[in-house]
Design a protein around this motif. Structure first.
Motif, PDB file in Angstrom:
ATOM      1  N   ARG A   1      19.020  22.617  53.862  1.00 53.38           N
ATOM      2  CA  ARG A   1      20.105  22.033  53.193  1.00 53.38           C
ATOM      3  C   ARG A   1      20.346  23.041  51.953  1.00 53.38           C
ATOM      4  O   ARG A   1      21.496  23.078  51.795  1.00 53.38           O
ATOM      5  CB  ARG A   1      19.895  20.467  53.036  1.00 53.38           C
ATOM      6  N   PHE A   2      19.293  22.991  50.939  1.00 51.86           N
ATOM      7  CA  PHE A   2      19.649  23.466  49.777  1.00 51.86           C
ATOM      8  C   PHE A   2      19.852  25.191  50.070  1.00 51.86           C
ATOM      9  O   PHE A   2      20.577  25.615  49.343  1.00 51.86           O
ATOM     10  CB  PHE A   2      18.405  23.295  48.910  1.00 51.86           C
ATOM     11  N   TYR A   3      19.100  25.790  50.787  1.00 57.24           N
ATOM     12  CA  TYR A   3      19.221  27.026  51.236  1.00 57.24           C
ATOM     13  C   TYR A   3      20.780  27.390  51.520  1.00 57.24           C
ATOM     14  O   TYR A   3      21.327  28.323  50.971  1.00 57.24           O
ATOM     15  CB  TYR A   3      18.461  27.591  52.108  1.00 57.24           C
ATOM     16  N   ALA A   4      21.156  26.450  52.507  1.00 56.45           N
ATOM     17  CA  ALA A   4      22.732  26.686  52.769  1.00 56.45           C
ATOM     18  C   ALA A   4      23.632  26.366  51.512  1.00 56.45           C
ATOM     19  O   ALA A   4      24.845  27.180  51.493  1.00 56.45           O
ATOM     20  CB  ALA A   4      23.156  25.665  53.871  1.00 56.45           C
ATOM     21  N   TYR A   5      23.516  25.503  50.717  1.00 58.21           N
ATOM     22  CA  TYR A   5      24.022  25.262  49.343  1.00 58.21           C
ATOM     23  C   TYR A   5      24.124  26.640  48.720  1.00 58.21           C
ATOM     24  O   TYR A   5      25.235  27.060  48.371  1.00 58.21           O
ATOM     25  CB  TYR A   5      23.588  24.305  48.785  1.00 58.21           C
ATOM     26  N   LEU A   6      23.161  27.292  48.421  1.00 55.52           N
ATOM     27  CA  LEU A   6      23.133  28.545  47.829  1.00 55.52           C
ATOM     28  C   LEU A   6      24.038  29.408  48.465  1.00 55.52           C
ATOM     29  O   LEU A   6      24.638  30.346  47.908  1.00 55.52           O
ATOM     30  CB  LEU A   6      21.558  29.001  47.646  1.00 55.52           C
ATOM     31  N   LEU A   7      23.709  29.594  49.712  1.00 53.51           N
ATOM     32  CA  LEU A   7      24.589  30.777  50.539  1.00 53.51           C
ATOM     33  C   LEU A   7      26.127  30.461  50.348  1.00 53.51           C
ATOM     34  O   LEU A   7      26.758  31.318  50.545  1.00 53.51           O
ATOM     35  CB  LEU A   7      23.979  30.656  51.900  1.00 53.51           C
ATOM     36  N   ARG A   8      26.518  29.194  50.467  1.00 49.31           N
ATOM     37  CA  ARG A   8      27.791  28.805  50.449  1.00 49.31           C
ATOM     38  C   ARG A   8      28.561  28.939  48.877  1.00 49.31           C
ATOM     39  O   ARG A   8      29.617  28.709  48.761  1.00 49.31           O
ATOM     40  CB  ARG A   8      28.186  27.660  51.114  1.00 49.31           C
ATOM     41  N   HIS A   9      27.743  28.990  47.991  1.00 47.18           N
ATOM     42  CA  HIS A   9      28.030  28.718  46.534  1.00 47.18           C
ATOM     43  C   HIS A   9      28.988  30.105  46.211  1.00 47.18           C
ATOM     44  O   HIS A   9      28.851  30.997  46.677  1.00 47.18           O
ATOM     45  CB  HIS A   9      26.725  28.742  45.420  1.00 47.18           C
ATOM     46  N   LYS A  10      30.157  29.659  45.533  1.00 48.76           N
ATOM     47  CA  LYS A  10      31.086  30.386  45.098  1.00 48.76           C
ATOM     48  C   LYS A  10      30.654  31.813  44.564  1.00 48.76           C
ATOM     49  O   LYS A  10      30.997  33.007  44.838  1.00 48.76           O
ATOM     50  CB  LYS A  10      32.067  29.769  44.395  1.00 48.76           C
ATOM     51  N   ILE A  11      29.635  31.670  43.457  1.00 47.05           N
ATOM     52  CA  ILE A  11      28.987  32.612  42.699  1.00 47.05           C
ATOM     53  C   ILE A  11      27.946  33.337  43.164  1.00 47.05           C
ATOM     54  O   ILE A  11      27.858  34.393  43.533  1.00 47.05           O
ATOM     55  CB  ILE A  11      28.936  32.309  41.359  1.00 47.05           C
ATOM     56  N   PHE A  12      26.895  32.308  43.371  1.00 48.79           N
ATOM     57  CA  PHE A  12      25.696  32.763  43.668  1.00 48.79           C
ATOM     58  C   PHE A  12      25.480  33.284  45.356  1.00 48.79           C
ATOM     59  O   PHE A  12      24.596  34.140  45.555  1.00 48.79           O
ATOM     60  CB  PHE A  12      24.513  31.744  43.726  1.00 48.79           C
ATOM     61  N   GLY A  13      26.345  33.128  46.193  1.00 46.20           N
ATOM     62  CA  GLY A  13      26.285  32.866  47.462  1.00 46.20           C
ATOM     63  C   GLY A  13      26.205  34.579  47.573  1.00 46.20           C
ATOM     64  O   GLY A  13      25.446  35.068  48.619  1.00 46.20           O
ATOM     65  N   LYS A  14      27.384  35.326  47.379  1.00 46.98           N
ATOM     66  CA  LYS A  14      27.540  36.797  47.625  1.00 46.98           C
ATOM     67  C   LYS A  14      26.311  37.419  47.027  1.00 46.98           C
ATOM     68  O   LYS A  14      25.953  38.369  47.568  1.00 46.98           O
ATOM     69  CB  LYS A  14      28.692  37.044  47.150  1.00 46.98           C
ATOM     70  N   MET A  15      25.726  37.117  45.872  1.00 49.90           N
ATOM     71  CA  MET A  15      24.688  37.823  45.524  1.00 49.90           C
ATOM     72  C   MET A  15      23.371  37.597  46.167  1.00 49.90           C
ATOM     73  O   MET A  15      22.876  38.719  46.497  1.00 49.90           O
ATOM     74  CB  MET A  15      24.476  37.198  44.045  1.00 49.90           C
ATOM     75  N   ILE A  16      23.383  36.595  46.692  1.00 51.06           N
ATOM     76  CA  ILE A  16      22.137  36.457  47.791  1.00 51.06           C
ATOM     77  C   ILE A  16      22.285  37.163  49.157  1.00 51.06           C
ATOM     78  O   ILE A  16      21.542  37.770  49.601  1.00 51.06           O
ATOM     79  CB  ILE A  16      21.729  35.181  47.931  1.00 51.06           C
ATOM     80  N   ILE A  17      23.550  37.080  49.637  1.00 49.21           N
ATOM     81  CA  ILE A  17      23.760  37.825  50.808  1.00 49.21           C
ATOM     82  C   ILE A  17      23.499  39.173  50.700  1.00 49.21           C
ATOM     83  O   ILE A  17      23.172  39.910  51.505  1.00 49.21           O
ATOM     84  CB  ILE A  17      24.921  37.181  51.526  1.00 49.21           C
ATOM     85  N   ASP A  18      24.315  39.784  49.600  1.00 47.57           N
ATOM     86  CA  ASP A  18      24.207  41.141  49.484  1.00 47.57           C
ATOM     87  C   ASP A  18      22.767  41.669  49.226  1.00 47.57           C
ATOM     88  O   ASP A  18      22.196  42.668  49.896  1.00 47.57           O
ATOM     89  CB  ASP A  18      24.893  41.560  48.207  1.00 47.57           C
TER      90      ASP A  18
END
Length: 154
Positions: free
Chosen positions: A79-96
Motif C-alpha cells: 500500500r505505501f509502496y504503491a502510494y510512493l509510485l503514484r505520487h505526483k513528484i516522487f513517483g517518476k523519480m522512483i520509477i526512473d
C-alpha cells in the motif's frame, strides 16, 4: 482478489510505467518475516520523513531518502509502496531509478554544487591539523560525483 492484484488492476489503465516498475522491481516480494516487515516499514517511515524534511532543509538530500523509503516499503507494505509510485513528484523519480538507474540532471547539478560547497567550507573552517578530513571528504565527494556523472539523465 488480493491487495496486490487490486493495485495492479487499478493502475493498469492509469500508468503503464508504474505497473511495469511494480512488476519488474526486485523489491516487489514482501519480506517473509513479520518482524522484518515491521522493521522495514519503520525505516520507510523514517526515510520518508527525512526526505520530506530534505525538501525544506538545505543540504539534506531528498532523492536518496525517498529511494530508501521506496525500497523499505516495497519490502514491507504494498500500500505505501504503491502510494510512493503514484505520487505526483516522487513517483517518476522512483520509477526512473528502478527502470534505468537514471537521475534528473537538475538533481545531479544540485548534488555537485552542495558537495563542492561542503568541501570548500571544510577547507576554510578546519584547523591546519585537521585538513586531512577535508581531503578525505573531497575524495569521497569526487568519487560520488564521477559515479553520478555516469548515470543516465532522467
Amino acid at each position: 482478489m488480493n491487495l496486490a492484484t487490486m493495485i495492479i488492476h487499478f493502475y493498469q489503465q492509469a500508468n503503464p510505467r508504474m505497473l511495469s516498475a511494480m512488476k519488474q522491481s526486485p523489491n516487489n516480494p514482501l519480506h517473509q518475516n513479520a518482524l522484518m516487515r515491521g522493521v522495514f516499514f519503520g525505516l520507510g517511515v523514517m526515510f520518508f520523513g527525512l526526505g520530506l524534511l530534505g525538501v525544506v532543509v538545505p543540504g539534506l538530500p531528498t532523492t536518496v531518502f525517498i529511494l530508501l523509503a521506496a525500497y523499505c516499503w516495497a519490502k514491507s507494505s504494498r500500500r505505501f509502496y504503491a502510494y510512493l509510485l503514484r505520487h505526483k513528484i516522487f513517483g517518476k523519480m522512483i520509477i526512473d531509478w528502478q527502470e534505468r538507474r537514471a537521475m534528473p540532471r537538475f538533481a545531479k547539478y544540485m548534488a555537485w554544487g552542495m558537495m563542492s560547497v561542503s568541501v570548500v567550507v571544510l577547507l576554510f573552517s578546519l584547523p591546519d591539523g585537521k585538513l586531512w578530513v577535508a581531503g578525505l571528504v573531497g575524495t569521497i565527494c569526487l568519487a560520488v560525483s564521477i559515479w553520478m556523472a555516469r548515470l543516465p539523465d532522467a
